[in-house]
Write an enzyme that holds these catalytic residues in place. Structure first.
Site, PDB file in Angstrom:
ATOM      1  N   THR A  62      16.797  41.323  50.587  1.00  0.00           N
ATOM      2  CA  THR A  62      15.464  41.395  49.997  1.00  0.00           C
ATOM      3  C   THR A  62      15.594  41.861  48.548  1.00  0.00           C
ATOM      4  O   THR A  62      16.695  41.957  48.014  1.00  0.00           O
ATOM      5  CB  THR A  62      14.534  42.269  50.869  1.00  0.00           C
ATOM      6  OG1 THR A  62      13.204  42.167  50.356  1.00  0.00           O
ATOM      7  CG2 THR A  62      14.962  43.722  50.923  1.00  0.00           C
ATOM      8  N   LYS A  66      18.106  38.890  45.893  1.00  0.00           N
ATOM      9  CA  LYS A  66      18.129  37.530  46.429  1.00  0.00           C
ATOM     10  C   LYS A  66      18.911  36.538  45.562  1.00  0.00           C
ATOM     11  O   LYS A  66      19.595  35.667  46.089  1.00  0.00           O
ATOM     12  CB  LYS A  66      16.696  37.015  46.637  1.00  0.00           C
ATOM     13  CG  LYS A  66      15.974  37.731  47.787  1.00  0.00           C
ATOM     14  CD  LYS A  66      14.576  37.166  47.946  1.00  0.00           C
ATOM     15  CE  LYS A  66      13.913  37.682  49.201  1.00  0.00           C
ATOM     16  NZ  LYS A  66      12.689  36.925  49.517  1.00  0.00           N
ATOM     17  N   ASP A 103      12.719  30.985  53.620  1.00  0.00           N
ATOM     18  CA  ASP A 103      11.284  31.157  53.323  1.00  0.00           C
ATOM     19  C   ASP A 103      10.520  29.830  53.417  1.00  0.00           C
ATOM     20  O   ASP A 103       9.396  29.789  53.918  1.00  0.00           O
ATOM     21  CB  ASP A 103      11.085  31.760  51.930  1.00  0.00           C
ATOM     22  CG  ASP A 103      11.200  33.277  51.941  1.00  0.00           C
ATOM     23  OD1 ASP A 103      11.091  33.873  53.034  1.00  0.00           O
ATOM     24  OD2 ASP A 103      11.409  33.863  50.864  1.00  0.00           O
ATOM     25  N   GLY A 129       0.634  30.672  41.293  1.00  0.00           N
ATOM     26  CA  GLY A 129       1.780  31.563  41.108  1.00  0.00           C
ATOM     27  C   GLY A 129       3.048  30.786  40.817  1.00  0.00           C
ATOM     28  O   GLY A 129       3.195  29.623  41.224  1.00  0.00           O
ATOM     29  N   ALA A 130       3.972  31.435  40.098  1.00  0.00           N
ATOM     30  CA  ALA A 130       5.249  30.795  39.770  1.00  0.00           C
ATOM     31  C   ALA A 130       6.375  31.821  39.829  1.00  0.00           C
ATOM     32  O   ALA A 130       7.347  31.753  39.080  1.00  0.00           O
ATOM     33  CB  ALA A 130       5.172  30.139  38.394  1.00  0.00           C
ATOM     34  N   GLY A 241      -0.328  35.099  55.779  1.00  0.00           N
ATOM     35  CA  GLY A 241       1.073  35.190  55.354  1.00  0.00           C
ATOM     36  C   GLY A 241       2.017  35.782  56.389  1.00  0.00           C
ATOM     37  O   GLY A 241       3.239  35.667  56.241  1.00  0.00           O
TER      38      GLY A 241
HETATM   39  N1  LIG Z   1       4.682  35.994  53.754  1.00  0.00           N
HETATM   40  C1  LIG Z   1       5.927  36.043  53.361  1.00  0.00           C
HETATM   41  O1  LIG Z   1       6.877  35.839  54.139  1.00  0.00           O
HETATM   42  C2  LIG Z   1       6.224  36.323  51.919  1.00  0.00           C
HETATM   43  C3  LIG Z   1       7.489  35.982  51.380  1.00  0.00           C
HETATM   44  C4  LIG Z   1       7.730  36.235  50.018  1.00  0.00           C
HETATM   45  C5  LIG Z   1       6.757  36.860  49.248  1.00  0.00           C
HETATM   46  N2  LIG Z   1       5.551  37.179  49.817  1.00  0.00           N
HETATM   47  C6  LIG Z   1       4.488  37.805  48.980  1.00  0.00           C
HETATM   48  O2  LIG Z   1       4.215  36.925  47.911  1.00  0.00           O
HETATM   49  C7  LIG Z   1       3.787  37.655  46.769  1.00  0.00           C
HETATM   50  C8  LIG Z   1       4.570  37.191  45.552  1.00  0.00           C
HETATM   51  O3  LIG Z   1       5.944  37.474  45.733  1.00  0.00           O
HETATM   52  P1  LIG Z   1       7.039  37.046  44.638  1.00  0.00           P
HETATM   53  O4  LIG Z   1       8.355  37.497  45.168  1.00  0.00           O
HETATM   54  O5  LIG Z   1       6.862  35.638  44.239  1.00  0.00           O
HETATM   55  O6  LIG Z   1       6.639  37.985  43.400  1.00  0.00           O
HETATM   56  P2  LIG Z   1       6.954  37.738  41.852  1.00  0.00           P
HETATM   57  O7  LIG Z   1       8.189  36.939  41.679  1.00  0.00           O
HETATM   58  O8  LIG Z   1       6.854  39.085  41.236  1.00  0.00           O
HETATM   59  O9  LIG Z   1       5.704  36.833  41.332  1.00  0.00           O
HETATM   60  C9  LIG Z   1       4.418  37.377  41.258  1.00  0.00           C
HETATM   61  C10 LIG Z   1       3.416  36.281  40.922  1.00  0.00           C
HETATM   62  O10 LIG Z   1       2.095  36.867  40.902  1.00  0.00           O
HETATM   63  C11 LIG Z   1       1.520  36.649  39.603  1.00  0.00           C
HETATM   64  N3  LIG Z   1       0.717  37.804  39.199  1.00  0.00           N
HETATM   65  C12 LIG Z   1       1.011  39.107  39.375  1.00  0.00           C
HETATM   66  N4  LIG Z   1       0.037  39.876  38.842  1.00  0.00           N
HETATM   67  C13 LIG Z   1      -0.889  39.023  38.312  1.00  0.00           C
HETATM   68  C14 LIG Z   1      -2.129  39.201  37.622  1.00  0.00           C
HETATM   69  N5  LIG Z   1      -2.611  40.434  37.382  1.00  0.00           N
HETATM   70  N6  LIG Z   1      -2.825  38.103  37.250  1.00  0.00           N
HETATM   71  C15 LIG Z   1      -2.345  36.857  37.491  1.00  0.00           C
HETATM   72  N7  LIG Z   1      -1.172  36.636  38.139  1.00  0.00           N
HETATM   73  C16 LIG Z   1      -0.458  37.702  38.546  1.00  0.00           C
HETATM   74  C17 LIG Z   1       2.703  36.460  38.672  1.00  0.00           C
HETATM   75  O11 LIG Z   1       2.280  35.792  37.505  1.00  0.00           O
HETATM   76  P3  LIG Z   1       3.114  35.984  36.129  1.00  0.00           P
HETATM   77  O12 LIG Z   1       4.255  35.005  36.240  1.00  0.00           O
HETATM   78  O13 LIG Z   1       2.132  35.606  35.087  1.00  0.00           O
HETATM   79  O14 LIG Z   1       3.560  37.388  36.063  1.00  0.00           O
HETATM   80  C18 LIG Z   1       3.641  35.633  39.560  1.00  0.00           C
HETATM   81  O15 LIG Z   1       3.236  34.291  39.614  1.00  0.00           O
HETATM   82  C19 LIG Z   1       3.998  39.138  47.121  1.00  0.00           C
HETATM   83  O16 LIG Z   1       2.749  39.674  47.489  1.00  0.00           O
HETATM   84  C20 LIG Z   1       4.920  39.094  48.323  1.00  0.00           C
HETATM   85  O17 LIG Z   1       4.732  40.194  49.191  1.00  0.00           O
HETATM   86  C21 LIG Z   1       5.269  36.923  51.134  1.00  0.00           C
END
Ligand SMILES: NC(=O)c1ccc[n+]([C@@H]2O[C@H](COP(=O)([O-])OP(=O)(O)OC[C@H]3O[C@@H](n4cnc5c(N)ncnc54)[C@H](OP(=O)(O)O)[C@@H]3O)[C@@H](O)[C@H]2O)c1
Length: 278
Positions: A62, A66, A103, A129-130, A241
């Site tokens: 995690t 990763k 994933d 999201g990206a 999720g």
């Molecule tokens: N269900 C599951 O199995 C699973 C698996 C993986 C992750 N998740 C969840 O998915 C979410 C994202 O994970 P990640 O690893 O992709 O995180 P990450 O790499 O940190 O990406 C975060 C994303 O959220 C956006 N964001 C954050 N704050 C924002 C704001 N104030 N306004 C607009 N956009 C915002 C970011 O945009 P910017 O690029 O502009 O910063 C980016 O696109 C988390 O909540 C995580 O717990 C769930």
């Protein structure tokens, strides 16, 4: 001694993986254990080189490991390579370290289970999201032959990197145009952390979304995010999720412990009971 696996993170305390894997070990009566390993980034490579010596058959990985885990593994599957990150590792009979990313598998398997018609005649999906998770979701949608993906992110440059990586089926939409871009989308997925407990809300108006569009959120604390509550009120099928989290654990468990485990309502209830406030 039984079979050992672990989750490696820094920090690792928040990981839900032990709850899932220990439930299955118990359910299937397997002589094994699933541990938590707090490993600093600078120690990851050495830790992985000592995985066998530590008695482990494999591991989940995690944050923040990763990407590094993928670099360290000798063999990686197509999903891990395309996503650029690994979440599941195992040692083969020769002691060679393999990496996978489950994933995308978890997301698609859950979508198939919870909204079986999601892909019928689907012309276009919208991904919010990206970040790291978005890469897995875009990879999954392309693997499922979704013809067109609209991708929008606060930081447009990150969405453009993803679009370049994954090719012409991925079209970047400006974050400020996200509401209007929902028209003609049959599937909407939030992969941002917005709407998660402790994070800002997701500011999205889904009025333009076609009535039968499926709405999925990969955030699972809370289980029903404000986006899902809103979508359900407007009659959309919704997918939370937690199912993705449960299903992504299946391939690793099978690799390490030799039993393909089932994702059941009882497992879900068991994990929900541990979620608390997130
Ligand atoms: N269900 C599951 O199995 C699973 C698996 C993986 C992750 N998740 C969840 O998915 C979410 C994202 O994970 P990640 O690893 O992709 O995180 P990450 O790499 O940190 O990406 C975060 C994303 O959220 C956006 N964001 C954050 N704050 C924002 C704001 N104030 N306004 C607009 N956009 C915002 C970011 O945009 P910017 O690029 O502009 O910063 C980016 O696109 C988390 O909540 C995580 O717990 C769930």
């Amino acid at each position: 001694m039984g079979i050992l696996a672990c989750v490696i993170g820094w920090p690792v305390e928040h990981s839900r993986s032990p709850v899932i894997h220990r439930y299955w070990l118990d359910q299937y009566g397997i002589d094994g254990a699933y541990e938590k390993e707090a490993v600093k980034p600078e120690d990851l490579e050495r830790f992985l080189s000592e995985l066998a010596a530590r008695g482990y058959a494999g591991a989940n990985v995690t944050l923040p490991h990763k990407e590094a885990a993928l670099r360290v593994a000798r063999i990686a599957d197509a999903a891990a390579l395309a996503i650029g990150a690994a979440n599941t590792l195992w040692l083969d009979a020769e002691g060679v370290l393999h990496a996978s990313n489950t994933d995308a598998y978890g997301f698609l398997t859950n979508l198939d289970a919870e909204a079986p018609q999601w892909n019928d005649g689907l012309a276009s999906a919208m991904v919010l999201g990206a970040g790291g998770a978005a890469r897995a979701i875009v990879y999954a949608l392309l693997a499922a032959a979704v013809p067109r993906i609209r991708l929008t992110n606060r930081t447009r440059a990150k969405a453009e990197v993803l679009a370049r990586t994954f090719g012409p089926k991925v079209e970047v939409v400006d974050w400020q145009d996200r509401n209007e871009a929902l028209s003609a989308c049959g599937l909407l997925i939030n992969t941002t952390s917005l709407g998660m407990t402790g994070q800002p809300p997701l500011d999205l108006d889904i009025a333009a979304l076609p009535k039968n569009a499926v709405v999925a959120d990969i955030v699972y604390t809370p289980l029903l995010t404000p986006l899902l509550v809103d979508a359900a009120k407007q009659g959309h099928p919704v997918v939370d999720g937690l199912g993705m989290l449960l299903h992504q654990a299946v391939p690793g468990f099978e690799r390490w412990f030799g039993v393909r485990p089932d994702v059941t309502p009882a497992l879900r209830a068991h994990v929900v009971a541990t979620l608390g406030d997130g």
